[in-house]
Structures are given as structure tokens and as C-alpha cells.
Design a protein around this motif. Structure first.
Motif, PDB file in Angstrom:
ATOM      1  N   PRO A 269      47.021 -31.513 -60.656  1.00 38.87           N
ATOM      2  CA  PRO A 269      47.253 -30.868 -60.250  1.00 38.87           C
ATOM      3  C   PRO A 269      49.069 -30.834 -59.168  1.00 38.87           C
ATOM      4  N   ASP A 270      49.009 -31.719 -59.279  1.00 33.41           N
ATOM      5  CA  ASP A 270      50.559 -32.248 -58.261  1.00 33.41           C
ATOM      6  C   ASP A 270      50.450 -33.891 -58.320  1.00 33.41           C
ATOM      7  N   PHE A 271      51.875 -34.720 -58.390  1.00 37.19           N
ATOM      8  CA  PHE A 271      52.348 -35.553 -58.762  1.00 37.19           C
ATOM      9  C   PHE A 271      51.023 -36.253 -57.947  1.00 37.19           C
ATOM     10  N   PRO A 272      51.129 -36.271 -57.131  1.00 38.42           N
ATOM     11  CA  PRO A 272      49.718 -37.491 -56.065  1.00 38.42           C
ATOM     12  C   PRO A 272      48.456 -37.780 -57.578  1.00 38.42           C
ATOM     13  N   ALA A 273      47.753 -36.799 -56.980  1.00 39.04           N
ATOM     14  CA  ALA A 273      46.945 -36.512 -58.428  1.00 39.04           C
ATOM     15  C   ALA A 273      47.175 -37.179 -59.689  1.00 39.04           C
ATOM     16  N   ALA A 274      48.029 -37.284 -60.284  1.00 40.73           N
ATOM     17  CA  ALA A 274      48.942 -37.452 -61.617  1.00 40.73           C
ATOM     18  C   ALA A 274      48.553 -39.043 -61.647  1.00 40.73           C
ATOM     19  N   ILE A 275      49.174 -39.645 -60.452  1.00 45.62           N
ATOM     20  CA  ILE A 275      49.295 -40.985 -59.653  1.00 45.62           C
ATOM     21  C   ILE A 275      47.479 -41.568 -60.123  1.00 45.62           C
ATOM     22  N   ARG A 276      46.851 -40.528 -59.564  1.00 44.09           N
ATOM     23  CA  ARG A 276      45.032 -40.896 -58.911  1.00 44.09           C
ATOM     24  C   ARG A 276      45.048 -41.454 -60.128  1.00 44.09           C
ATOM     25  N   ILE A 277      45.121 -40.151 -61.213  1.00 45.19           N
ATOM     26  CA  ILE A 277      45.024 -40.510 -62.962  1.00 45.19           C
ATOM     27  C   ILE A 277      44.724 -41.894 -63.587  1.00 45.19           C
ATOM     28  N   VAL A 278      46.378 -41.758 -63.161  1.00 40.02           N
ATOM     29  CA  VAL A 278      46.701 -43.534 -63.934  1.00 40.02           C
ATOM     30  C   VAL A 278      46.185 -44.029 -63.479  1.00 40.02           C
ATOM     31  N   ASP A 279      45.628 -44.196 -62.355  1.00 39.17           N
ATOM     32  CA  ASP A 279      45.027 -45.178 -61.108  1.00 39.17           C
ATOM     33  C   ASP A 279      44.092 -45.945 -61.912  1.00 39.17           C
ATOM     34  N   GLU A 280      43.107 -44.780 -61.898  1.00 37.41           N
ATOM     35  CA  GLU A 280      41.454 -44.932 -62.790  1.00 37.41           C
ATOM     36  C   GLU A 280      41.627 -45.244 -64.096  1.00 37.41           C
ATOM     37  N   ILE A 281      42.439 -44.082 -64.567  1.00 41.31           N
ATOM     38  CA  ILE A 281      42.384 -45.311 -66.151  1.00 41.31           C
ATOM     39  C   ILE A 281      42.989 -46.796 -66.099  1.00 41.31           C
ATOM     40  N   ALA A 282      43.666 -46.858 -65.321  1.00 38.31           N
ATOM     41  CA  ALA A 282      43.961 -48.457 -65.255  1.00 38.31           C
ATOM     42  C   ALA A 282      43.232 -48.902 -64.566  1.00 38.31           C
ATOM     43  N   VAL A 283      42.278 -48.749 -64.023  1.00 43.40           N
ATOM     44  CA  VAL A 283      41.191 -50.268 -63.583  1.00 43.40           C
ATOM     45  C   VAL A 283      40.121 -50.023 -64.839  1.00 43.40           C
ATOM     46  N   ARG A 284      39.700 -48.689 -65.508  1.00 45.41           N
ATOM     47  CA  ARG A 284      38.884 -48.919 -67.069  1.00 45.41           C
ATOM     48  C   ARG A 284      39.885 -49.228 -68.160  1.00 45.41           C
ATOM     49  N   ALA A 285      40.668 -49.170 -67.528  1.00 43.40           N
ATOM     50  CA  ALA A 285      41.553 -49.910 -69.119  1.00 43.40           C
ATOM     51  C   ALA A 285      41.953 -51.500 -68.991  1.00 43.40           C
ATOM     52  N   GLU A 286      41.955 -51.698 -67.563  1.00 37.99           N
ATOM     53  CA  GLU A 286      41.498 -53.539 -67.359  1.00 37.99           C
ATOM     54  C   GLU A 286      40.034 -53.756 -67.476  1.00 37.99           C
ATOM     55  N   GLU A 287      39.172 -53.353 -67.370  1.00 38.81           N
ATOM     56  CA  GLU A 287      37.513 -53.629 -68.278  1.00 38.81           C
ATOM     57  C   GLU A 287      37.758 -53.555 -69.234  1.00 38.81           C
ATOM     58  N   LEU A 288      38.417 -53.150 -69.770  1.00 41.40           N
ATOM     59  CA  LEU A 288      37.839 -52.404 -71.540  1.00 41.40           C
ATOM     60  C   LEU A 288      38.621 -54.260 -72.336  1.00 41.40           C
ATOM     61  N   ASN A 289      39.836 -54.271 -71.652  1.00 37.58           N
ATOM     62  CA  ASN A 289      40.730 -55.275 -71.887  1.00 37.58           C
ATOM     63  C   ASN A 289      41.634 -54.298 -72.650  1.00 37.58           C
TER      64      ASN A 289
ATOM     65  N   ILE B 294      55.261 -41.009 -67.630  1.00 34.64           N
ATOM     66  CA  ILE B 294      54.377 -40.015 -66.805  1.00 34.64           C
ATOM     67  C   ILE B 294      55.777 -39.177 -66.122  1.00 34.64           C
ATOM     68  N   ARG B 295      55.825 -37.889 -65.980  1.00 33.94           N
ATOM     69  CA  ARG B 295      56.790 -36.918 -65.822  1.00 33.94           C
ATOM     70  C   ARG B 295      55.796 -35.971 -64.741  1.00 33.94           C
ATOM     71  N   TRP B 296      56.784 -36.274 -64.031  1.00 35.62           N
ATOM     72  CA  TRP B 296      55.907 -35.313 -62.960  1.00 35.62           C
ATOM     73  C   TRP B 296      54.548 -35.442 -62.561  1.00 35.62           C
ATOM     74  N   ARG B 297      54.087 -33.986 -63.452  1.00 38.28           N
ATOM     75  CA  ARG B 297      52.816 -33.869 -62.881  1.00 38.28           C
ATOM     76  C   ARG B 297      52.154 -33.798 -64.363  1.00 38.28           C
ATOM     77  N   THR B 298      53.043 -34.514 -65.310  1.00 36.02           N
ATOM     78  CA  THR B 298      51.905 -34.004 -66.366  1.00 36.02           C
ATOM     79  C   THR B 298      52.174 -35.801 -67.332  1.00 36.02           C
ATOM     80  N   LEU B 299      50.569 -35.757 -67.785  1.00 38.64           N
ATOM     81  CA  LEU B 299      50.314 -37.695 -68.674  1.00 38.64           C
ATOM     82  C   LEU B 299      50.911 -37.640 -70.155  1.00 38.64           C
ATOM     83  N   HIS B 300      51.793 -38.670 -70.507  1.00 40.45           N
ATOM     84  CA  HIS B 300      51.742 -38.659 -71.714  1.00 40.45           C
ATOM     85  C   HIS B 300      51.383 -39.616 -72.615  1.00 40.45           C
ATOM     86  N   LEU B 301      49.938 -39.424 -72.650  1.00 42.58           N
ATOM     87  CA  LEU B 301      49.371 -40.763 -73.256  1.00 42.58           C
ATOM     88  C   LEU B 301      49.050 -41.051 -74.417  1.00 42.58           C
ATOM     89  N   ALA B 302      48.838 -42.241 -75.319  1.00 38.45           N
ATOM     90  CA  ALA B 302      49.037 -42.850 -76.711  1.00 38.45           C
ATOM     91  C   ALA B 302      48.239 -43.798 -76.216  1.00 38.45           C
TER      92      ALA B 302
END
Ligand SMILES: C[C@H](O)[C@H](O)[C@H]1CNC2=NC(N)=NC(=O)C2=N1
Length: 91
Positions: free
Chosen positions: A27-47, A54-62
Motif C-alpha cells: 500500500p505504501d513505502f513503509p508497508a513495503a519495508i515492513r514486508i522486507v523486514d518480516e521476510i528477512a526474519v524468516r529468511a534468516e531462520e531458514l538460512n 526495492i522500488r518505492w512500494r514495489t518489491l521485485h523478489l528472486a
């Protein structure tokens, strides 16, 4: 590995070479960063870590498994987690 079959369960993701990719628009840039932050936590758990552009409020993930030079179950597991996180944040 039945990549096509796994992607049937992950309709937001597409196969591009040795990676699966999706975009997430928050919905907005802060929400995009919150998504990134939550992904980061799970990614670290999974290694297991996505590439994130990160492009404003759109995240391109690979996702790919660098150590294996291609796709593994870890990529599809994290992809499903990313979908859940994105949906939770209104993306
Ligand atoms: C040393 C560490 O466990 C490895 O480099 C992990 C870290 N995160 C990773 N993430 C991804 N996407 N692929 C890997 O092969 C990988 N390997």
C-alpha cells in the motif's frame, strides 16, 4: 524436480532461468519495508535468502539456491512464506 507442478501452487511466481520471481506491491513505502523486514526474519531462520529489489512500494523478489546453482525445495518453501507475508501486509 517438478518445477511446473510446484509453480501451480504459487501462481504469483514465474520461472526465469534458474530463478523464480514475483513482484509485490504494498500500500505504501513503509508497508513495503515492513514486508522486507518480516521476510528477512524468516529468511534468516531458514538460512535461505531472496534477492530483493526495492522500488518505492514495489518489491521485485528472486529466489534460487546459490549453493546448488539452481532451484531447490528451499526456494519454493520461502516463496510460499513470502506470499503469506505479502498478503498479511495488504499487498
Ligand atoms: C553459508 C550460508 O549457509 C549459505 O551461504 C546460505 C545462505 N543463504 C542462501 N540463500 C540462498 N538463496 N541460496 C543459498 O545457497 C544460500 N546459502
Amino acid at each position: 524436480m517438478d518445477i511446473e507442478g510446484k509453480l501451480n501452487d504459487l501462481p504469483e511466481w514465474r520461472l526465469e532461468g534458474n530463478e523464480i520471481r514475483r513482484s509485490v506491491t504494498a500500500p505504501d513505502f513503509p508497508a513495503a519495508i515492513r514486508i522486507v523486514d518480516e521476510i528477512a526474519v524468516r529468511a534468516e531462520e531458514l538460512n535461505h535468502h531472496p534477492d530483493i529489489d526495492i522500488r518505492w512500494r514495489t518489491l521485485h523478489l528472486a529466489l534460487t539456491t546459490h549453493d546448488q546453482g539452481g532451484l531447490t525445495d528451499r526456494d519454493f518453501t520461502l516463496a510460499a512464506l513470502i506470499d503469506d507475508i505479502a498478503a498479511k501486509h495488504g499487498a
